[in-house]
Scaffold this active site. Structure first.
Site, PDB file in Angstrom:
ATOM      1  N   LYS A 178       8.067   0.655  -2.188  1.00  0.00           N
ATOM      2  CA  LYS A 178       6.813   0.436  -3.183  1.00  0.00           C
ATOM      3  C   LYS A 178       5.535   1.163  -2.149  1.00  0.00           C
ATOM      4  O   LYS A 178       5.140   1.943  -2.834  1.00  0.00           O
ATOM      5  CB  LYS A 178       6.544  -0.850  -3.734  1.00  0.00           C
ATOM      6  CG  LYS A 178       5.161  -0.969  -4.020  1.00  0.00           C
ATOM      7  CD  LYS A 178       4.833  -2.346  -4.540  1.00  0.00           C
ATOM      8  CE  LYS A 178       4.089  -3.340  -3.392  1.00  0.00           C
ATOM      9  NZ  LYS A 178       2.962  -3.267  -2.862  1.00  0.00           N
ATOM     10  N   ASN A 179       5.689   0.532  -1.053  1.00  0.00           N
ATOM     11  CA  ASN A 179       4.474   1.110  -0.230  1.00  0.00           C
ATOM     12  C   ASN A 179       4.552   2.513   0.576  1.00  0.00           C
ATOM     13  O   ASN A 179       3.676   2.916   1.168  1.00  0.00           O
ATOM     14  CB  ASN A 179       4.082  -0.029   0.828  1.00  0.00           C
ATOM     15  CG  ASN A 179       3.718  -1.219   0.087  1.00  0.00           C
ATOM     16  OD1 ASN A 179       3.303  -1.082  -0.874  1.00  0.00           O
ATOM     17  ND2 ASN A 179       3.664  -2.331   1.141  1.00  0.00           N
ATOM     18  N   ASP A 203       4.336  -9.308   4.999  1.00  0.00           N
ATOM     19  CA  ASP A 203       5.044  -9.134   3.666  1.00  0.00           C
ATOM     20  C   ASP A 203       6.448  -9.954   3.760  1.00  0.00           C
ATOM     21  O   ASP A 203       7.079 -10.093   2.549  1.00  0.00           O
ATOM     22  CB  ASP A 203       5.489  -7.741   3.139  1.00  0.00           C
ATOM     23  CG  ASP A 203       4.118  -6.900   3.100  1.00  0.00           C
ATOM     24  OD1 ASP A 203       4.054  -5.725   2.952  1.00  0.00           O
ATOM     25  OD2 ASP A 203       2.769  -7.518   2.957  1.00  0.00           O
ATOM     26  N   ARG A 263      -9.488  -8.348   1.103  1.00  0.00           N
ATOM     27  CA  ARG A 263      -9.039  -6.937   1.155  1.00  0.00           C
ATOM     28  C   ARG A 263     -10.003  -5.967   1.167  1.00  0.00           C
ATOM     29  O   ARG A 263     -10.220  -5.118   0.300  1.00  0.00           O
ATOM     30  CB  ARG A 263      -8.063  -6.785  -0.083  1.00  0.00           C
ATOM     31  CG  ARG A 263      -6.936  -7.653  -0.538  1.00  0.00           C
ATOM     32  CD  ARG A 263      -6.120  -7.972   0.745  1.00  0.00           C
ATOM     33  NE  ARG A 263      -5.302  -6.968   0.880  1.00  0.00           N
ATOM     34  CZ  ARG A 263      -3.954  -6.684   0.339  1.00  0.00           C
ATOM     35  NH1 ARG A 263      -3.500  -7.346  -0.728  1.00  0.00           N
ATOM     36  NH2 ARG A 263      -3.395  -5.305   0.363  1.00  0.00           N
ATOM     37  N   ARG A 301       5.624  -6.562  -9.811  1.00  0.00           N
ATOM     38  CA  ARG A 301       4.888  -5.477  -9.217  1.00  0.00           C
ATOM     39  C   ARG A 301       5.607  -4.907  -7.946  1.00  0.00           C
ATOM     40  O   ARG A 301       5.434  -3.562  -7.781  1.00  0.00           O
ATOM     41  CB  ARG A 301       3.516  -6.079  -8.671  1.00  0.00           C
ATOM     42  CG  ARG A 301       2.547  -6.443  -9.722  1.00  0.00           C
ATOM     43  CD  ARG A 301       1.311  -6.779  -8.900  1.00  0.00           C
ATOM     44  NE  ARG A 301       1.054  -5.860  -7.865  1.00  0.00           N
ATOM     45  CZ  ARG A 301       0.394  -6.142  -6.721  1.00  0.00           C
ATOM     46  NH1 ARG A 301      -0.004  -7.288  -6.527  1.00  0.00           N
ATOM     47  NH2 ARG A 301       0.223  -5.379  -5.729  1.00  0.00           N
TER      48      ARG A 301
END
Ligand code: EPZ
Length: 417
Positions: free
Chosen positions: A22-23, A304, A121, A396
């Protein structure tokens, strides 16, 4: 809204294939803005976050076409420059559009991502660096408004090795006038993957993967073809799940060299890990040893995977100390794990976990992407059935997670709420 149902107690057995990261996919898709024409991106995972960035970029005039095994991203004409709050609020990585939009169109209006469950964030480091490259930026009504009549190369020093901050500046710098040096750059594998894609577009980048990246600005980037790296966080999630269920799992299409710190901790918990070129085999122990963990920027233990590893420590023999050094509020899964019988004491950014013989299945609530994965893992080993609510968080960042776990023998299924 769906909920995930898990009946625990089954060791995971078999092989599982890891999806694209994803990243790495998100910056790769954003980078398509840098050059007019059709890009081919392979190994892009089917995730909500990918859908979100596609929606935002489609509104900017970018055309996406799905093919078997790849997507075509045509940024021939970019007709807008705004990323609206309604979409950005669901995915803070939308800030990754700021650099490429400024580079391509000289204009960007991106909703400030705002905080999320794991922390405030901020994006101050992104903005400071872009201002140093000559962009005019001002904040108004919750949006970053940015203009530039031509970004200029300069030396950027990041107080913190920010991953998306490094990626934003790389994308802003590749067509800037002159050279840019990024000091204290993030070193995550996703940074190297983005650099690979930018080089295939014609960019001049060196030092990616180290803490100093140098970029020589050039004009005339061309669209590229790029294969996105496997998701190391998904691979790590399966490795931890195999260890804690006492299973025997081969994780295919992954890059063990992206998981050195994780493999070390999974082995310390008593699992046997065999590393191959593009796969990992993990054999879980009969009892889990307690292991201390401190999250750090790459190549340290990734934040993560902190929540997932904590779930494993909840059934370890003895005490383990888990320190979260990256985000200020990444222990939200703790209260939910405690509902399942975990014994965890939080003191600031440290969580002291006292391993239990077994967790009990319970209804729990997901609050962020990786916390939801942690609750699913806990459900895999808990006695009875666990219901994980609000699993849109999970969707997600994990592609068809329940199907992958079910194929490994887990009793897991989705139910409509
Ligand atoms: C990236 O987020 C990842 N997201 C995150 O993954 C990951 O947890 C994080 O890096 C750390 O590895 C994507 O790549 C899309 P940072 P990012 O900027 O770039 C502070 C997931 O679950 N900071 O490296 O937003 C920040 O508050 C997600 O897939 C500033 O203070 O993280 C944090 O404490 C979650 N000012 C630290 O730096 C800034 O301008 C590291 O954040 C930027 C960051």
């Amino acid at each position: 809204m769906d909920k995930m149902m898990i009946t625990g107690g089954r060791p995971l057995k078999g092989t599982v294939k890891v999806s694209g990261a994803k990243n790495a996919a998100l910056p790769a898709i954003a980078a398509c803005l840098l050059a007019p024409g059709k890009n081919i991106l392979r190994n892009i995972p089917r995730l909500r976050d990918v859908d979100t960035i596609r929606k935002i970029m489609t509104q900017l005039g970018v055309e996406f076409t799905d093919h078997d095994g790849f997507i075509e991203v045509d940024a021939g004409t970019v007709k807008g420059y705004a990323a609206p709050y309604e979409l950005v609020k669901t995915m803070r990585a939308s800030i990754l559009l700021l650099g490429p939009l400024l580079a391509r169109s000289g204009r960007a209006k991106i909703s400030l991502p705002g905080g999320c469950a794991i922390g405030e964030r901020p994006v101050n480091l992104h903005l400071k660096a872009l201002a140093a490259m000559g962009a005019d930026l001002y904040l108004e009504h919750g949006y970053v408004n940015a203009r530039s009549s031509g970004l200029k190369g300069t030396t950027i020093f990041f107080d913190i090795p920010t991953v998306t901050g490094t990626e934003n500046i790389m994308m802003a710098a590749v067509t800037a006038h002159g050279n840019t040096i990024i000091k204290n750059a993030a070193k995550e594998p996703e940074i190297k993957d983005l650099a690979e894609m930018l080089r295939s577009m014609g960019a001049f980048i060196e030092g990616d993967g180290t803490d100093t990246i140098s970029i020589q600005g050039t004009s005339g980037l061309k669209p590229a073809e790029h294969f996105v790296i496997p998701d190391r966080i998904e691979a790590g999630t399966f490795a931890i799940a195999a260890a804690m269920t006492g299973g025997d799992v081969t994780i295919e299409k992954c890059r063990p060299e992206h998981l050195t710190a994780v493999i070390e901790k999974v082995e310390a918990s008593g699992a046997k890990v065999i590393q191959n070129e593009d796969s990992l085999s993990v054999k879980g122990p009969s009892t889990i040893e307690s292991v201390d963990v401190k999250t750090m920027p790459f190549p340290g233990f990734p934040t993560d995977l902190q929540a997932q590893f904590m779930a494993c420590m909840c059934i370890a023999k003895g005490w383990s100390m888990i320190r979260e050094t990256i985000f200020e509020n990444r222990f939200i899964h703790v209260s939910e794990l405690k509902r399942m019988g975990a014994v965890i004491e939080i003191n600031g950014n440290q969580a002291l976990v006292k391993g239990q013989n077994q967790l009990q299945g319970a209804p729990v609530m997901a609050t962020d992407l990786r916390a939801s994965a942690s609750l699913v893992l806990a459900g895999l080993v808990a006695g009875g059935t666990t219901e994980v609510h609000r699993i849109y968080h999970l969707d997600r960042g994990y592609e068809a997670l329940e199907k992958k776990f079910a194929a490994l023998g887990a009793s897991i299924w989705r139910e409509k709420v």
